[in-house]
Design an enzyme around this catalytic site. Structure first.
Site: not given
Lengths: 199, 100, 132
Positions: C13-15
């Site tokens: 994920s980006h996060s």
């Protein structure tokens, strides 16, 4: 033979100096990180400059590409990384203009495949593709390349994005310059400037 | 051609056959070699109890009846085991309380 | 060293928080038996993805049966593809990126993997969720 160290400095300085502008462009149609990502990538390239310059040109370009892949952190990392790695794969140690045109054409194709994008999708390809074709026709000058890169980046303003995050915006992506097209323009202009000073 | 072992059970779990219960049911079904199907009605349509996507998409609700059937060497124990899992409320009391 | 009889799952994920949260859901719902790796964030720790971290996550989830990667947005996919290409050639063919929503896809893929399904079946299960 151009001084790769100096070229790297010029390209990195230019992108780092325009980081805020790139991020502002990206905040209009993307996720507002393109400038920061490119800055981080090229700062890492500069930090590794001694190692990079110790290599012959093809290997140096591959090392630059790999550093961008590992450090940029957004989609532009693999895209610019692929561009440089393919240039490294295609260019001989002492390239001619024809070599550069052929290598850039191959690199543009590789970026296309990596990003699953095409021309006129409002991406960096809309600058890099025309520049590659222009280099191939033999009449290119530093000024004509700079002008073409500038015009093609401007030409992404009215385009509708169909790739990347900007594509979620659909019609609303129209009216903003693509940040990847702008960073490609900056890179090409910096390379022209660096080569011309040298020449 | 299929010789089905069948049963049915009422789902008591307060959220019905949602995500966590679906995963448990699917995992249990996968431990049997038999073909196992479930349905919300005795007439079907029957879905593959080993397919997490299909089980979750069923969205069986609390107090609805789940029909089970299985065919194969371990069909009888498969049906018993699945019915048991639903009857025991998917063994979730502890986990449920813990996770609120 | 866990037995490599189940396909591994990697969450990109980006996060970092989304990656960890998704991994928590897989762990709680499916259990500890499925090899699992996850990563999120760019090399500075901000939002983004990091090829080096993806390579590490693939390594953590490695199984001889293969590894299925679930990604969230564009850059996660591009960086994951890049990471796959940087694997040893004999590993490359055993890693797939699933075209599926990250959270649901991870849980579905892990459930399928738990039962000993092949890499192709794990991918198909995750992708059943996506409009074709």
């Amino acid at each position: 033979m151009p001084d790769l160290g100096k070229m790297l400095d010029v390209v990195a300085e230019r992108l780092i100096a325009h980081a805020e502008e790139l991020t502002a462009l990206d905040s209009a149609i993307g996720d507002a990180d393109h400038g920061l990502n490119m800055k981080r990538g090229f700062e890492a390239v500069l930090a590794d400059k001694v190692n990079i310059l110790a290599k012959p040109l093809p290997e140096a370009l591959k090392a630059i590409g790999m550093t961008l892949v590992m450090k940029v952190g957004g989609a532009s990392g693999p895209l610019y990384g692929t561009l440089f790695m393919t240039l490294g794969k295609e260019l001989p140690a002492e390239p001619s203009l024809a070599d550069a045109a052929r290598a850039l054409t191959a690199a543009v194709e590789a970026v296309k495949a990596r990003g699953k994008a095409d021309f006129d999708n409002k991406t960096m390809l809309d600058v890099l593709g025309p520049v590659a074709r222009h280099l191939g026709n033999g009449s290119a000058t530093f000024d004509s390349v700079r002008k073409l890169a500038h015009d093609r980046a401007e030409a992404t303003v009215p385009m509708k994005a169909i790739k990347g995050r900007a594509s979620f915006l659909g019609e609303r992506s129209i009216g903003h310059m693509d940040p990847g097209a702008r960073s490609s323009e900056l890179m090409i202009t910096a390379i022209c400037d660096g080569l011309e000073d040298k020449g | 051609m299929n010789d089905w072992k069948s049963s049915s059970v009422v789902i008591r779990h307060e959220v019905g056959l949602h995500a966590r219960p679906s995963v448990k049911l699917t995992k249990l079904a996968k431990t049997f070699a038999s073909t196992i199907q479930i349905s919300g009605s005795p007439e079907g349509p029957w879905i593959d109890a080993k397919s997490i996507v299909k089980v979750m998409a069923m969205k069986a609700k609390q107090d609805s009846t789940l029909y089970l059937r299985a065919s194969g060497g371990d069909a009888a124990s498969a049906v018993d085991a699945l019915r048991g899992l639903v009857e025991r409320d998917f063994d979730e009391d502890a986990a449920h309380a813990a996770s609120g | 060293m866990r037995a490599n009889d189940k396909v591994g799952i990697v969450i990109v994920s980006h996060s970092p928080d989304v990656a960890r949260g998704t991994a928590d859901m897989v762990r709680q719902m499916v259990g500890e038996d499925v090899p699992l790796g996850y990563c999120g964030g760019n090399p500075d720790g901000g939002l983004g993805t990091d090829v080096a971290k993806i390579l590490k996550a693939i390594d953590e989830a490695w199984s001889e049966k293969g590894v299925a990667i679930l990604v969230d947005l564009g850059g996660a996919e591009t960086n994951s593809e890049m990471a796959v290409e940087m694997l040893d050639p004999e590993r490359q063919g055993k890693v797939v990126i699933c075209n599926a929503p990250i959270v649901e896809g991870a849980v579905m893929a892990a459930t399928e993997a738990w039962g000993g399904a092949s890499l192709e079946d794990v991918r198909r299960t995750a992708e059943e969720l996506s409009p074709q």
